[in-house]
Design an enzyme around this catalytic site. Structure first.
Site, PDB file in Angstrom:
ATOM      1  N   THR A  82      -6.274  -1.592   6.763  1.00 42.09           N
ATOM      2  CA  THR A  82      -6.192  -3.053   6.699  1.00 42.09           C
ATOM      3  C   THR A  82      -7.546  -3.638   6.305  1.00 42.09           C
ATOM      4  O   THR A  82      -7.613  -4.709   5.727  1.00 42.09           O
ATOM      5  CB  THR A  82      -5.738  -3.638   8.049  1.00 42.09           C
ATOM      6  OG1 THR A  82      -6.418  -2.940   9.095  1.00 42.09           O
ATOM      7  CG2 THR A  82      -4.239  -3.475   8.238  1.00 42.09           C
ATOM      8  N   ARG A 129       6.659  -8.124   1.909  1.00 42.95           N
ATOM      9  CA  ARG A 129       7.539  -7.634   2.985  1.00 42.95           C
ATOM     10  C   ARG A 129       8.237  -8.804   3.681  1.00 42.95           C
ATOM     11  O   ARG A 129       9.433  -8.732   3.954  1.00 42.95           O
ATOM     12  CB  ARG A 129       6.747  -6.824   4.010  1.00 42.95           C
ATOM     13  CG  ARG A 129       7.594  -6.483   5.236  1.00 42.95           C
ATOM     14  CD  ARG A 129       6.910  -5.558   6.208  1.00 42.95           C
ATOM     15  NE  ARG A 129       6.846  -4.202   5.683  1.00 42.95           N
ATOM     16  CZ  ARG A 129       5.762  -3.456   5.670  1.00 42.95           C
ATOM     17  NH1 ARG A 129       4.629  -3.943   6.145  1.00 42.95           N
ATOM     18  NH2 ARG A 129       5.799  -2.248   5.179  1.00 42.95           N
ATOM     19  N   LYS A 154       0.826  -1.208   0.000  1.00 49.57           N
ATOM     20  CA  LYS A 154       0.000   0.000   0.000  1.00 49.57           C
ATOM     21  C   LYS A 154       0.869   1.270   0.000  1.00 49.57           C
ATOM     22  O   LYS A 154       0.631   2.184  -0.777  1.00 49.57           O
ATOM     23  CB  LYS A 154      -0.951  -0.012   1.207  1.00 49.57           C
ATOM     24  CG  LYS A 154      -1.907  -1.199   1.178  1.00 49.57           C
ATOM     25  CD  LYS A 154      -2.912  -1.176   2.309  1.00 49.57           C
ATOM     26  CE  LYS A 154      -2.274  -1.379   3.684  1.00 49.57           C
ATOM     27  NZ  LYS A 154      -1.638  -2.710   3.859  1.00 49.57           N
ATOM     28  N   THR A 155       1.861   1.303   0.867  1.00 50.10           N
ATOM     29  CA  THR A 155       2.758   2.471   0.908  1.00 50.10           C
ATOM     30  C   THR A 155       3.487   2.619  -0.420  1.00 50.10           C
ATOM     31  O   THR A 155       3.607   3.714  -0.969  1.00 50.10           O
ATOM     32  CB  THR A 155       3.792   2.311   2.049  1.00 50.10           C
ATOM     33  OG1 THR A 155       3.094   1.993   3.248  1.00 50.10           O
ATOM     34  CG2 THR A 155       4.608   3.565   2.249  1.00 50.10           C
ATOM     35  N   ASP A 201      -1.774   6.546   6.112  1.00 47.62           N
ATOM     36  CA  ASP A 201      -1.753   5.138   6.487  1.00 47.62           C
ATOM     37  C   ASP A 201      -2.711   4.935   7.660  1.00 47.62           C
ATOM     38  O   ASP A 201      -2.938   5.871   8.430  1.00 47.62           O
ATOM     39  CB  ASP A 201      -0.320   4.760   6.901  1.00 47.62           C
ATOM     40  CG  ASP A 201      -0.076   3.269   6.779  1.00 47.62           C
ATOM     41  OD1 ASP A 201      -0.973   2.543   6.295  1.00 47.62           O
ATOM     42  OD2 ASP A 201       1.022   2.823   7.162  1.00 47.62           O
TER      43      ASP A 201
END
Ligand code: ADP
Length: 334
Positions: A158, A217, A64-65, A109
């Site tokens: 989320t 990640r 997302k980032t 975020d």
């Protein structure tokens, strides 16, 4: 900090930043979101306007980032980063919004964790590019309207369901990110390995990908652990056995389970004969808080079809017995 956690650890921010794809074309997987987003950005560019507000939902570590940075890059716009928890007062938000420049991208975020008053200010800002700043207190308070430049909010959450309807409705585009397939994770790993100047066999990439829980990640994090292992063991080329040995050492098993996950499954199978057993009893058996078992271990075990939740309690699925190398008890109910 769990090595298989989807959220980021503070010490990895820098190396993560280095591995981030800068353009949509380099962003692996998520084809639907990528194509839709590409259209939104392309259309905005053709109109010579700022892009619609964008909402990205999905578990941590799925990009997302990274996508928010790509939006800014593709729009050739500056990027500002903040988060819901950092914006507790509407004044915090007003300060950010009033300092934005024309076309700027504001990444928020955990947008679902913003305070109510800030959220209400954001509705207006997103729709009318205007905020009302309240000056003074009580009867003497006055509100001063402030015009804002046009900007694009990229919100991340989320779960999109956590957002109040009015906020959700103000996003022109909503993209949901799903867990990645192992093939896609291999592509992420290959790209990262090149950037880190690592040499791995095709099987080694597969080995790491299958332990990465569908999350880029985690894949990148495991790759770095393998790199450390190879360095210490003076290995210039990493094959599947070396990758497996390295990750075994960090207690990440062939399905990406860590010690906590395995101890939950193991207790379920060996102490409770596969269940059903209540969550709190299970938590006591593994010496963990109920919340830890429920929020940290369970979601992935359920997703992997290893653990089932029934009205009578948790049960071990056939795949759990198989994964632990145990034989399920004879089914006496039929
Ligand atoms: P989130 O904001 O959803 O928690 P990030 O955007 O911070 O996730 O991504 C975490 C890490 O995973 C970053 O280092 C990024 O480089 C990598 N990553 C995430 N998605 C992708 C992707 N589709 N392709 C390549 N790398 C990715």
């Amino acid at each position: 900090d769990r090595i298989v956690a989807g959220s980021s650890m503070s010490e990895e921010r820098e190396v993560e930043a280095a591995l981030r794809p800068k353009h949509l074309a380099e962003f692996v997987g998520q084809h639907r979101v990528r194509n839709q987003l590409s259209l939104v950005l392309e259309a905005a560019k053709l109109r010579g306007a700022t892009a619609d507000h964008i909402l990205l939902s999905g578990p941590p570590g799925l990009g997302k980032t990274t996508l928010s940075m790509i939006v800014a890059e593709e729009m050739n716009a500056p990027l500002r980063i903040s988060s819901g928890p950092a914006i507790q007062h509407s004044g915090d938000l007003a300060a950010i919004l009033s300092s934005l420049t024309e076309g700027e991208v504001l990444f928020l975020d955990e947008i679902h964790r913003m305070s109510r008053p800030a959220e209400e200010m954001l509705y207006m800002a997103m729709e009318d590019f205007r905020v009302d700043i309240v000056v003074g207190k009580g009867a003497g308070a006055t509100s001063i309207p402030l015009e804002l430049p046009h900007f694009t909010i990229v919100g991340a959450t989320t779960r999109a369901g956590l957002l109040p309807g009015p906020l959700r409705d103000r996003f022109g585009f909503t993209g949901h990110l799903d867990f990645y397939s192992n093939d896609e994770l291999e592509l992420v790993l290959r790209r990262s390995a090149t950037m880190l100047d690592m040499h791995l066999t095709s099987e080694a990439f597969t080995e790491i990908a299958t332990r990465s829980r569908g999350t880029p990640r985690i894949a990148n994090r495991l790759l770095r652990r393998v790199r450390d292992w190879a360095l210490v063991n003076q290995l210039s080329d990493v094959d599947a056995r070396a990758a497996a040995a390295a990750l075994d050492m960090y207690e990440v098993d062939s399905r990406g389970l860590d010690r906590l996950d395995r101890s939950v499954l193991d207790a379920l199978c060996t102490k409770f004969h596969g269940g059903p057993v209540g969550l709190s009893t299970l938590a006591i058996a593994v010496g963990e808080e109920v919340e830890t078992v429920e929020t940290v271990a369970e979601p992935y075990l359920v997703r992997e079809g290893l653990l089932g939740r029934t009205p009578r309690g948790r049960i071990a699925m056939p795949a759990a017995w198989e994964h632990l190398g145990l034989t399920p008890p004879e089914d006496t109910s039929t």
